[in-house]
Design an enzyme around this catalytic site. Structure first.
Site, PDB file in Angstrom:
ATOM      1  N   CYS A  75       0.840  -1.208   0.000  1.00  0.00           N
ATOM      2  CA  CYS A  75       0.000   0.000   0.000  1.00  0.00           C
ATOM      3  C   CYS A  75       0.865   1.245   0.000  1.00  0.00           C
ATOM      4  O   CYS A  75       1.413   1.636   1.044  1.00  0.00           O
ATOM      5  CB  CYS A  75      -0.927  -0.007   1.212  1.00  0.00           C
TER       6      CYS A  75
ATOM      7  N   CYS B 185      -0.437   4.064   2.254  1.00  0.00           N
ATOM      8  CA  CYS B 185      -0.185   3.837   3.672  1.00  0.00           C
ATOM      9  C   CYS B 185       1.263   4.114   4.049  1.00  0.00           C
ATOM     10  O   CYS B 185       1.547   4.707   5.099  1.00  0.00           O
ATOM     11  CB  CYS B 185      -0.521   2.387   4.042  1.00  0.00           C
ATOM     12  N   ASP B 186       2.200   3.672   3.211  1.00  0.00           N
ATOM     13  CA  ASP B 186       3.598   3.621   3.627  1.00  0.00           C
ATOM     14  C   ASP B 186       4.558   4.473   2.818  1.00  0.00           C
ATOM     15  O   ASP B 186       5.750   4.529   3.140  1.00  0.00           O
ATOM     16  CB  ASP B 186       4.085   2.168   3.569  1.00  0.00           C
TER      17      ASP B 186
END
Length: 324
Positions: free
Chosen positions: A133, A136-137
């Protein structure tokens, strides 16, 4: 008979449980027998969930979801659902220990699973430089060198998003041309930070405590070489977890559960769906949570309609007094 059974254990399932339990519906949430919490249990720092300005670990966030649901009276059973009988007015949810729960409504929030490369290092390095992701990261890879594996629209979107942070982004694809749409290809080709690695397959991920590189195999010649990296993002697709409802609920061409417009109503009355199992696009904790809230509200409205007299004056076959 129960009012509601929720199948799942991620943000959608627990948010549905919070809303349903606050509405006095006394839901039962059937979570996994192995690891409840969904994909966030494999995520380290979560910095884009509202309300946590300093970030929060994925498992800690899910623990708070669960504590809040339990506070309002949600009953949680850590067992796997093996069978759903959705044809009749009274639904039946069977667990792996043989227990069958009858209920008036079911919310399916079983999520989706990212497709993996099938390498031994994936589990060990997940959250330590290996991610599925970018949203997300990506922030954690500022000024780093990273690679994205894949050749579809999702991979191009991930790669272009990651160029906001990384110094260089390699796109590793096993063929000599992309599967992505023409416009997505053009955007990726025009981005100076993106370098394409054609006809290449990742056969190993290097690193003890964090990703340090990958081993690549040329799919044409068979030759192997190493590529030094600070991080690896896998974008080869995801599969909604719909095995319990095959042949029972209508599915979309994406393989997700079909719902009516922006609602959570499925093709079967009294059955609702929420989270990644209905969402082929966003797949974020916040959107899954909102979807879970909608499912609980839709189910509450459905139950209220059941409790009202039928048009011919006869009472509904499912009465509020039956719920225990």
């Amino acid at each position: 008979m129960r009012t509601m059974v929720i199948v799942g254990s991620g943000p959608a399932a627990f948010t549905a449980a919070i809303y349903a339990s606050r509405a006095g519906l006394q839901p039962l949430l059937a979570a996994s027998s192995v690891q409840a919490g969904g994909e966030l249990m494999n995520t380290t720092e979560v910095e884009n969930y509202p309300g946590f300005p300093d970030g929060i670990l994925g498992p800690d966030l899910m623990a708070r979801f669960q504590a809040q649901a339990e506070r309002f009276g949600t009953e949680i059973v850590h067992d796997d659902v093996t069978e759903l009988d959705l044809d009749t007015g009274v639904k039946r949810v069977q667990l792996s220990d043989g227990t069958v729960h009858e209920c008036a409504t079911v919310i399916v929030a079983t999520g989706s699973a990212y497709r993996k490369l099938g390498l031994a290092e994936e589990e060990r390095l997940s959250g330590h430089g290996l991610s599925w992701c970018a949203t997300c990261d990506g922030f954690f890879f500022r000024d780093k060198t990273i690679a994205v594996v894949g050749g579809g629209d999702s991979a191009m979107e991930e790669a272009m998003f990651l160029t906001r942070f990384a110094e260089r982004v390699y796109v590793v694809h096993r063929r000599e041309r992309l599967r992505a749409s023409h416009i997505m290809q053009q955007r990726a080709f025009q981005n100076p930070k993106i370098t394409f690695v054609w006809n290449s397959q990742v056969t190993a991920v290097h690193g003890d405590d964090a990703v340090t590189g990958v081993r690549l195999r040329d799919t044409v010649t068979g030759e192997q070489r190493d590529l030094d990296l600070d991080g690896l993002f896998v974008a080869i697709g995801h599969d909604p977890r719909t095995h319990l409802v095959h042949g029972k609920l209508k599915l979309t061409t994406d393989g997700t559960i079909a719902v009516d417009g922006r609602s959570s109503r499925t093709s079967v009355d009294g059955v609702f769906a929420a989270g990644d199992v209905v969402d082929p696009h966003y797949r974020q904790a916040i959107t899954a949570a909102g979807s879970g809230a909608a499912a609980a509200l839709d189910a509450e409205a459905y139950l209220a309609a059941l409790a009202s007299p039928a048009p011919d004056g006869e009472a509904s076959s499912i009465r509020p007094g039956q719920y225990t």
